[in-house]
Scaffold this active site. Structure first.
Site, mmCIF file in Angstrom:
data_model
loop_
_atom_site.group_PDB
_atom_site.id
_atom_site.type_symbol
_atom_site.label_atom_id
_atom_site.label_comp_id
_atom_site.label_asym_id
_atom_site.label_seq_id
_atom_site.Cartn_x
_atom_site.Cartn_y
_atom_site.Cartn_z
ATOM 1 C CE LYS A 83 -70.289 18.782 42.046
ATOM 2 N NZ LYS A 83 -71.151 17.825 42.634
ATOM 3 C CG ASP A 84 -69.527 23.742 40.869
ATOM 4 O OD1 ASP A 84 -70.362 22.825 40.709
ATOM 5 O OD2 ASP A 84 -69.123 24.097 41.987
ATOM 6 C CG LEU A 130 -81.534 17.571 35.601
ATOM 7 C CD1 LEU A 130 -81.535 18.126 34.186
ATOM 8 C CD2 LEU A 130 -82.955 17.284 36.054
ATOM 9 N NE ARG A 131 -73.598 13.757 38.613
ATOM 10 C CZ ARG A 131 -73.389 13.342 39.855
ATOM 11 N NH1 ARG A 131 -73.312 12.052 40.118
ATOM 12 N NH2 ARG A 131 -73.261 14.201 40.849
ATOM 13 N NE ARG A 132 -74.863 14.506 43.519
ATOM 14 C CZ ARG A 132 -74.282 15.589 44.013
ATOM 15 N NH1 ARG A 132 -74.988 16.670 44.304
ATOM 16 N NH2 ARG A 132 -72.978 15.600 44.223
ATOM 17 N NE ARG A 149 -79.484 26.231 42.709
ATOM 18 C CZ ARG A 149 -79.305 27.528 42.442
ATOM 19 N NH1 ARG A 149 -80.315 28.270 42.054
ATOM 20 N NH2 ARG A 149 -78.118 28.078 42.572
ATOM 21 N N GLY A 150 -78.678 25.179 47.006
ATOM 22 C CA GLY A 150 -78.025 25.906 48.087
ATOM 23 C C GLY A 150 -76.672 25.321 48.419
ATOM 24 C CG ASN A 151 -73.764 27.854 49.914
ATOM 25 O OD1 ASN A 151 -73.546 27.841 48.712
ATOM 26 N ND2 ASN A 151 -73.823 28.952 50.630
ATOM 27 C CB VAL A 152 -72.220 21.730 51.550
ATOM 28 C CG1 VAL A 152 -72.192 20.490 52.433
ATOM 29 C CG2 VAL A 152 -71.638 21.406 50.173
ATOM 30 N NE ARG A 155 -76.775 21.680 47.666
ATOM 31 C CZ ARG A 155 -76.246 21.280 46.528
ATOM 32 N NH1 ARG A 155 -76.286 20.015 46.174
ATOM 33 N NH2 ARG A 155 -75.646 22.138 45.730
ATOM 34 C CB CYS A 242 -75.735 22.096 35.135
ATOM 35 S SG CYS A 242 -76.423 23.689 34.803
HETATM 36 N N1 LIG Z 1 -72.593 21.901 43.081
HETATM 37 C C1 LIG Z 1 -71.868 22.356 44.236
HETATM 38 C C2 LIG Z 1 -70.608 21.602 44.401
HETATM 39 N N2 LIG Z 1 -69.556 21.829 43.605
HETATM 40 C C3 LIG Z 1 -68.543 20.977 43.975
HETATM 41 C C4 LIG Z 1 -68.998 20.219 45.041
HETATM 42 C C5 LIG Z 1 -68.234 19.180 45.724
HETATM 43 C C6 LIG Z 1 -66.738 19.245 45.593
HETATM 44 C C7 LIG Z 1 -66.190 18.789 44.272
HETATM 45 O O1 LIG Z 1 -66.833 18.096 43.477
HETATM 46 O O2 LIG Z 1 -64.996 19.135 44.034
HETATM 47 C C8 LIG Z 1 -70.302 20.637 45.333
HETATM 48 C C9 LIG Z 1 -71.185 20.143 46.408
HETATM 49 C C10 LIG Z 1 -71.912 18.877 46.094
HETATM 50 O O3 LIG Z 1 -72.130 18.514 44.923
HETATM 51 O O4 LIG Z 1 -72.309 18.201 47.059
#
Ligand SMILES: NCc1[nH]cc(CCC(=O)O)c1CC(=O)O
Length: 305
Positions: A83-84, A130-132, A149-152, A155, A242
């Site tokens: 998804k990235d 924006l989707r969320r 934003r930022g890593n899991v 957040r 995105c």
């Molecule tokens: N944008 C960061 C990202 N990229 C992939 C995931 C989750 C794992 C995945 O979708 O494979 C996440 C974290 C999130 O959205 O919470």
């Protein structure tokens, strides 16, 4: 000649490292003769944390350094969350392996409320997606939506710090990091759509490196490849990046594929929804069909902001 060492370029977030290590161990198990090493690196996307992703150039920012490493011969492959990845791959690169998909649902994460409906009037919810945002706005127009934003880990720390009443993350990422207990409830399709390709880990390599592709083939999951091909074709047809709120969810059954697509407007919570079924041999055609249905409902106006 088959390579005897494979070097995996990866970002250094905990999630990226977990995913790269996961691919490494699958490769070691499949090919006992193979040495597999990680090459961790920092990308532009990881460095710029204070601006919305859409404003700084989008998803490609997380890939560039990894692709340069493959072009320079410092790495043989890269591991990503699908998804990235941008809707269109960089020329000269391919996805020789798409791993079996994990839980594609989003997660509602909160220290105070059990689910979206239980949030108090006007509660603060953090997400920069924006989707969320569009789907949150549609379900609960009263909420205050704030950037996050930022890593899991970052957040979750901001949630725990009290900056938000709830945040939305991907279930797959939380599960991979051993944080399954943080999921208060799952936001599930068809009422809530994930991002195209969510929960699928992919391996990227240069097109010309056929011997590398051969080593990776064992990791590929045909069913996931079908589903995400339909989702990504839809996203691509919608001009997907995105910066637009697009959701997609394709299921695969013996008799065919079923794709649901969504284009939303973060500011108003307006959601356009479409769905169609297709055949296993033409996932891209199904993606295009659902994109056309969304255009027929006026998606262009939302996509162009
Ligand atoms: N944008 C960061 C990202 N990229 C992939 C995931 C989750 C794992 C995945 O979708 O494979 C996440 C974290 C999130 O959205 O919470």
């Amino acid at each position: 000649m088959s390579p005897t060492t494979l070097r995996i370029a990866t970002r250094q977030s905990a999630l990226a490292l977990w995913q790269a290590e996961h691919v490494a161990s699958l490769l070691r198990a499949a090919h006992p003769d193979l040495r597999v090493e990680l090459v961790p690196m920092t990308t532009r996307g990881d460095e710029i944390l204070d601006k919305p992703l859409a404003a700084i150039g989008g998803k490609g920012l997380f890939l560039k350094e990894l692709e340069v490493a493959m072009l320079d011969g410092r790495a043989d492959l890269a591991v990503h969350s699908l998804k990235d990845m941008p809707a269109e791959l960089e020329a000269g690169f391919a996805l020789p392996a798409i791993l079996p998909r994990a839980d594609p649902a989003d997660a509602f994460v909160s220290n105070t409320s059990a689910d979206l409906a239980a949030l108090p009037q006007g509660a603060r919810v953090g997400t920069s997606s924006l989707r969320r945002q569009a789907q949150l706005r549609a379900a609960r127009p009263d909420l205050q939506l704030l950037d996050l934003r930022g890593n899991v880990g970052t957040r979750l720390a901001k949630l725990d710090n009290g900056d938000y009443d709830a945040i939305v993350l991907a279930c797959a990422g939380l599960e991979r990091l051993g944080l399954h207990q943080r999921i208060r409830s799952r936001l599930v399709a068809p009422a809530w759509l994930p991002a195209p390709g969510q929960a699928a880990i992919v391996v990227e390599a240069r097109v010309q490196r056929a011997a590398v592709h051969e080593r990776l083939a064992v990791l590929d999951d045909a069913e996931t490849r079908l589903a995400v091909s339909a989702e990504r074709a839809m996203n691509h047809a919608l001009g997907g990046s995105c910066t637009v709120p697009v959701g997609a969810w394709c299921t695969v059954a013996e008799h065919g594929l079923h794709l649901r697509g969504m284009v939303g407007e973060a500011a108003t919570g307006r959601l356009l929804l479409a769905e169609a079924t297709g055949t296993h041999d033409q996932p891209e055609a199904l993606g295009l069909q659902v994109a056309e249905m969304l255009f027929a409902q006026g998606a262009r106006a939302l996509l162009e902001g």
